[in-house]
Write a protein that holds these residues in place. Structure first.
Motif, PDB file in Angstrom:
ATOM      1  N   CYS A  35       0.867  -1.178   0.000  1.00 47.17           N
ATOM      2  CA  CYS A  35       0.000   0.000   0.000  1.00 47.17           C
ATOM      3  C   CYS A  35       0.904   1.227   0.000  1.00 47.17           C
ATOM      4  CB  CYS A  35      -0.924   0.009   1.218  1.00 47.17           C
ATOM      5  SG  CYS A  35      -1.927   1.511   1.367  1.00 47.17           S
ATOM      6  N   THR A  36       0.705   2.108  -0.964  1.00 50.17           N
ATOM      7  CA  THR A  36       1.456   3.363  -1.004  1.00 50.17           C
ATOM      8  C   THR A  36       0.499   4.509  -0.722  1.00 50.17           C
ATOM      9  OG1 THR A  36       3.015   2.509  -2.641  1.00 50.17           O
ATOM     10  CG2 THR A  36       2.872   4.897  -2.416  1.00 50.17           C
ATOM     11  N   ILE A  37       0.861   5.350   0.239  1.00 52.63           N
ATOM     12  CA  ILE A  37       0.061   6.539   0.525  1.00 52.63           C
ATOM     13  C   ILE A  37       0.816   7.752  -0.012  1.00 52.63           C
ATOM     14  CG2 ILE A  37      -1.191   5.589   2.483  1.00 52.63           C
ATOM     15  CD1 ILE A  37       0.767   6.900   4.361  1.00 52.63           C
ATOM     16  N   SER A  38       0.124   8.536  -0.820  1.00 56.78           N
ATOM     17  CA  SER A  38       0.709   9.724  -1.437  1.00 56.78           C
ATOM     18  C   SER A  38      -0.060  10.938  -0.939  1.00 56.78           C
ATOM     19  CB  SER A  38       0.621   9.621  -2.959  1.00 56.78           C
ATOM     20  OG  SER A  38       1.234  10.721  -3.580  1.00 56.78           O
ATOM     21  N   ILE A  39       0.659  11.922  -0.410  1.00 56.33           N
ATOM     22  CA  ILE A  39       0.010  13.028   0.297  1.00 56.33           C
ATOM     23  C   ILE A  39       0.505  14.358  -0.247  1.00 56.33           C
ATOM     24  CG2 ILE A  39      -0.482  14.032   2.557  1.00 56.33           C
ATOM     25  CD1 ILE A  39       0.557  11.245   3.645  1.00 56.33           C
ATOM     26  N   GLY A  40      -0.427  15.234  -0.576  1.00 52.92           N
ATOM     27  CA  GLY A  40      -0.096  16.574  -1.039  1.00 52.92           C
ATOM     28  C   GLY A  40      -0.672  17.613  -0.115  1.00 52.92           C
ATOM     29  N   GLY A  41      -0.079  18.787  -0.125  1.00 48.61           N
ATOM     30  CA  GLY A  41      -0.593  19.888   0.683  1.00 48.61           C
ATOM     31  C   GLY A  41      -1.826  20.496   0.028  1.00 48.61           C
ATOM     32  N   PHE A  42      -2.839  20.783   0.824  1.00 49.27           N
ATOM     33  CA  PHE A  42      -4.087  21.340   0.299  1.00 49.27           C
ATOM     34  C   PHE A  42      -3.919  22.813  -0.052  1.00 49.27           C
ATOM     35  CE2 PHE A  42      -7.928  23.821   1.474  1.00 49.27           C
ATOM     36  CZ  PHE A  42      -8.687  23.510   0.356  1.00 49.27           C
ATOM     37  N   VAL A  43      -4.441  23.192  -1.230  1.00 47.57           N
ATOM     38  CA  VAL A  43      -4.423  24.578  -1.688  1.00 47.57           C
ATOM     39  C   VAL A  43      -5.864  25.010  -1.960  1.00 47.57           C
ATOM     40  CG1 VAL A  43      -3.610  26.183  -3.448  1.00 47.57           C
ATOM     41  CG2 VAL A  43      -2.162  24.253  -2.756  1.00 47.57           C
ATOM     42  N   PRO A  44      -6.397  25.982  -1.216  1.00 46.39           N
ATOM     43  CA  PRO A  44      -7.750  26.479  -1.528  1.00 46.39           C
ATOM     44  C   PRO A  44      -7.766  27.128  -2.906  1.00 46.39           C
ATOM     45  CG  PRO A  44      -6.989  27.245   0.633  1.00 46.39           C
ATOM     46  CD  PRO A  44      -5.804  26.671  -0.067  1.00 46.39           C
ATOM     47  N   LYS A  45      -8.804  26.849  -3.675  1.00 43.49           N
ATOM     48  CA  LYS A  45      -8.874  27.348  -5.043  1.00 43.49           C
ATOM     49  C   LYS A  45     -10.133  28.191  -5.276  1.00 43.49           C
ATOM     50  CE  LYS A  45      -5.081  25.580  -6.744  1.00 43.49           C
ATOM     51  NZ  LYS A  45      -4.845  24.907  -8.012  1.00 43.49           N
ATOM     52  N   PRO A  46     -10.046  29.145  -6.217  1.00 46.73           N
ATOM     53  CA  PRO A  46     -11.222  29.947  -6.580  1.00 46.73           C
ATOM     54  C   PRO A  46     -12.357  29.087  -7.106  1.00 46.73           C
ATOM     55  CG  PRO A  46      -9.203  30.915  -7.479  1.00 46.73           C
ATOM     56  CD  PRO A  46      -8.834  29.563  -6.944  1.00 46.73           C
ATOM     57  N   HIS A  47     -13.578  29.622  -6.972  1.00 47.82           N
ATOM     58  CA  HIS A  47     -14.793  28.991  -7.490  1.00 47.82           C
ATOM     59  C   HIS A  47     -15.086  27.659  -6.803  1.00 47.82           C
ATOM     60  CE1 HIS A  47     -14.787  32.031 -10.675  1.00 47.82           C
ATOM     61  NE2 HIS A  47     -13.515  31.732 -10.886  1.00 47.82           N
ATOM     62  N   THR A  48     -14.592  27.484  -5.588  1.00 53.31           N
ATOM     63  CA  THR A  48     -14.937  26.328  -4.765  1.00 53.31           C
ATOM     64  C   THR A  48     -15.464  26.828  -3.428  1.00 53.31           C
ATOM     65  OG1 THR A  48     -12.830  26.063  -3.580  1.00 53.31           O
ATOM     66  CG2 THR A  48     -12.973  25.101  -5.794  1.00 53.31           C
ATOM     67  N   PRO A  49     -16.155  25.979  -2.668  1.00 51.39           N
ATOM     68  CA  PRO A  49     -16.592  26.413  -1.333  1.00 51.39           C
ATOM     69  C   PRO A  49     -15.425  26.779  -0.423  1.00 51.39           C
ATOM     70  CG  PRO A  49     -17.801  24.467  -2.033  1.00 51.39           C
ATOM     71  CD  PRO A  49     -16.704  24.660  -3.027  1.00 51.39           C
ATOM     72  N   PHE A  50     -14.239  26.290  -0.706  1.00 50.14           N
ATOM     73  CA  PHE A  50     -13.072  26.584   0.133  1.00 50.14           C
ATOM     74  C   PHE A  50     -12.327  27.845  -0.308  1.00 50.14           C
ATOM     75  CE2 PHE A  50     -12.516  21.824   1.395  1.00 50.14           C
ATOM     76  CZ  PHE A  50     -13.552  21.959   2.305  1.00 50.14           C
ATOM     77  N   GLN A  51     -12.915  28.622  -1.222  1.00 48.35           N
ATOM     78  CA  GLN A  51     -12.246  29.841  -1.659  1.00 48.35           C
ATOM     79  C   GLN A  51     -12.111  30.869  -0.537  1.00 48.35           C
ATOM     80  OE1 GLN A  51     -14.556  31.419  -4.917  1.00 48.35           O
ATOM     81  NE2 GLN A  51     -16.313  31.956  -3.651  1.00 48.35           N
ATOM     82  N   TRP A  52     -12.887  30.697   0.517  1.00 45.76           N
ATOM     83  CA  TRP A  52     -12.790  31.601   1.669  1.00 45.76           C
ATOM     84  C   TRP A  52     -11.868  31.065   2.761  1.00 45.76           C
ATOM     85  CZ3 TRP A  52     -17.655  30.776  -0.678  1.00 45.76           C
ATOM     86  CH2 TRP A  52     -18.267  31.907  -1.235  1.00 45.76           C
TER      87      TRP A  52
END
Length: 652
Positions: free
Chosen positions: A452-469
């Motif tokens: 099992c390989t787990i690959s992890i990236g850092g989250f980046v909030p993006k425009p036009h998504t609910p996480f844009q704020w």
């Protein structure tokens, strides 16, 4: 106007650089049209290395579309590595296309496709090498119109100083409209100069011309207003949406690379858009609504691509390919067609809850079982509710158990770190999930060599998504959690030795966050980084966090804002966001409500199978979600078997 090739000057330099073959062109299915017969000439750039850019589906589609027009031509260019850049500067060789090696400055339009914001500095390198002024305001009628497209163009404000136009949304139709406008303006004798051309382009649906809008700022550093500067300019620009994908069966003849590339396969997009509602996923939000290709359309595209390219793998692409309403019929029909050949199928993007072993067996019928890939994205059930990725650990374990029992030996799981409301325990539960996968795999297979390989990236909030704020997590927080996760994975040596862990540190993600949600003031940071040597920022060996943070401090802090102001700060509802005047079809109030649901860890259903949630996309695009079942079969169902039919052309 003639535009002689620069290859005679380029060729002596190629033995002195790495991978010179990437600059010579002449790939199978490349096109070279007569220069003089074209009224409008496009240079299409992917601002990354050849090995990344050549397989790009979007650029390949536009390349074919434009070259089908009798009055236009399109050629390709990619970012040159620093070794060739230095030699080009030393010997006065301008930026060129790989097809005819004509200089970029000779073209009417330079179209640049941005899949990621970290390619911005490579755009500046290309402009500078081409002799095209970096700033759009310094260009005249003799310079190409620089058009940005791709997902990153949904917030082009950080590169507003450098591009003339941002094409928002699907590109199939808008490139034709841009071609028509440029052709008419040239035929009329270029009336009104470059400004008149830009005004005409601003009237094209989906085309945003940054120089025709003024931006003012308040005392708090936030945007006060974005206003058009002329009555002919629309206040809001709405994305373009290609409605019937069967009318656009591209690419018909995929480019076959001369050098190694990241993907070497024929790729067929089986549907566009996604309504799963993952709150972190910009691609899923901005490509709504779902538009499926028909079985007949998919079958014809696969047949054409395999015959034209000789590739022995066909990727069935979308944001979640197993969600096509007739995926079982598609995979069985294609597996039947290519049984006995060396042509394999792949589903690069598959959700656990849309996956089943019958599907897996069809796509691996020729015996290739390289591994299964899933993206739970979050380690805990709570954080998966926050991001609306409702994949239960029970579903995952059940799926991988069945797969391991059927002969698979490895699985890869994708996660993110730094998600909104995330705490240490949400990340540490990734270790528990990985350990449980190994336990289940050993039990189901009776073997100890499952992986099992787990690959992890850092989250980046993006425009036009609910996480844009949302506030972005600081790299120190992300890196600390990943160190704790590695320790947790290794805490059980018997299980941990079968778990691989790959992750990126949080620093590039923070810079991506600056570029993703920045406004026009960030353009001076990009330019400073570039002037200080910034190139290929998406590559870890070229990326310099110190260069970016130093440039941000020097350029932003005198303006009363900072790197942190653009990244780790949570926005208020009333704040004017840099992309608010660019309409992706999603209602701003709907996005805000979904952001509140995220903070309360409330999930949202998939609107393909439930009543409408009024996100606003379907009315704004004039279409509805397009799904089957069609009740038809995959045609033609002629079995392509070189062992019996004597036809080897489709066997790769």
């Amino acid at each position: 106007m003639t535009a002689p090739s620069v290859f005679a000057d380029l060729e002596p330099l190629l033995p002195r650089v790495s991978k010179p073959v990437q600059y010579v062109g002449g790939e199978l299915n490349a096109q070279l049209k007569d220069w003089e017969s074209a009224a409008v000439r496009w240079a299409l750039m992917y601002p990354d290395a050849y090995e990344v850019g050549l397989p790009n589906q979007g650029l390949m589609i536009l390349y074919e579309l434009l070259n089908e027009r009798a009055d236009a031509l399109a050629e390709r260019c990619y970012a040159v590595w620093p070794d060739l850049e230095a030699l080009m500067r030393e010997h006065g060789v301008p930026a060129f296309t790989v097809d005819s090696h004509r200089p970029l400055a000779a073209f009417d339009v330079l179209g640049v496709s941005f899949s990621t914001e970290l390619g911005y500095t490579n755009l500046l390198t290309a402009l500078d090498l081409a002799g095209i002024p970096l700033h759009a305001t310094d260009r005249g009628v003799e310079h190409p119109v620089v058009v940005a497209g791709g997902h990153a163009a949904f917030n082009p404000e950080p590169i507003a100083d450098f591009v003339d136009v941002a094409a928002i949304g699907d590109g199939e139709e808008v490139v034709g409209d841009i071609t028509d406008v440029v052709k008419a303006w040239k035929a009329e004798g270029r009336p009104g100069g470059r400004r008149e051309l830009l005004l005409r382009l601003a009237a094209v649906d989906g085309c945003y011309v940054p120089s025709l809008y003024s931006v003012t700022y308040g005392d708090d550093g936030a945007i006060a207003a974005v206003e058009p500067v002329e009555a002919r300019v629309p206040r809001t620009v709405t994305k373009r949406t290609t409605i019937d994908l069967d009318d656009w069966p591209y690419p018909k003849q995929p480019l076959v690379p001369l050098a190694d590339t990241v993907h070497e396969r024929a790729s067929v997009e089986i549907f566009r858009g996604c309504t799963r509602g993952c709150r972190f996923c910009q691609a899923g939000m901005i490509t709504r609504p779902v538009r499926e290709r028909s079985l007949q359309g998919i079958g014809a595209m696969v047949d054409s691509a395999v015959r034209a390219s000789g590739f022995d793998e066909v990727g069935l692409l979308s944001l979640s390919s197993a969600d096509h309403s007739e995926i079982a019929e598609i995979t069985k029909g294609l597996a039947d067609r290519y049984e006995g050949t060396n042509t394999s199928l792949s589903l690069p993007s598959t959700r656990v809850d849309a996956f089943n072993i019958d599907l897996a067996n069809e796509i691996s019928r020729n015996g290739r079982r390289s591994g299964l890939t899933f993206a739970p994205e979050g380690g805990s059930e709570r954080i998966r509710r926050v991001i609306n990725k409702m994949v239960s650990e029970e579903d995952l374990i059940r799926t991988v158990s069945e797969a391991f029992g059927q002969g698979w030996r490895q699985v890869k799981l994708y996660f993110m770190c730094g998600l909104p409301t995330e705490e240490d325990d949400d990340v540490l539960q990734i270790a528990d999930m990985a350990h449980n996968v190994i336990r289940a795999g050993r039990e189901a297979s009776g073997r100890n060599d499952v992986r099992c390989t787990i690959s992890i990236g850092g989250f980046v909030p993006k425009p036009h998504t609910p996480f844009q704020w949302a506030a972005q997590a600081h790299p120190d927080v992300v890196d600390d959690r990943l160190r704790k996760l590695r320790a947790a994975v290794n805490s059980n040596r018997k299980l941990g030795r079968n778990v691989g862990m790959r992750y990126h540190d949080g620093q590039p993600s923070l810079i991506e966050g600056l570029l993703a949600r920045g406004d026009r003031r960030v353009g001076r940071v990009i330019e400073r980084v570039w002037r200080e040597g910034g190139r290929f920022d998406g590559w870890s060996e070229h990326f310099s966090y110190e260069r970016w943070t130093g440039a941000a401090a020097a350029e932003l802090e005198p303006l009363g804002v900072s790197l942190e102001w653009f990244t780790t700060r949570e926005r208020e509802r009333a704040e004017v966001l840099p992309w608010d005047h660019l309409d992706s079809g999603l209602e701003r109030d709907w996005l805000w409500d979904d952001w509140q649901d995220a903070l309360a860890a409330r999930e949202q259903d998939d609107c393909r199978w439930t009543p409408c949630f009024d996100c606003g996309v379907c009315p704004s695009t004039g279409t509805d979600i397009q799904v089957g079942p069609s009740g038809t079969m995959l045609l033609p169902l002629t079995v392509v078997n070189p062992l019996t039919s004597g036809d080897t052309s489709a066997g790769g």
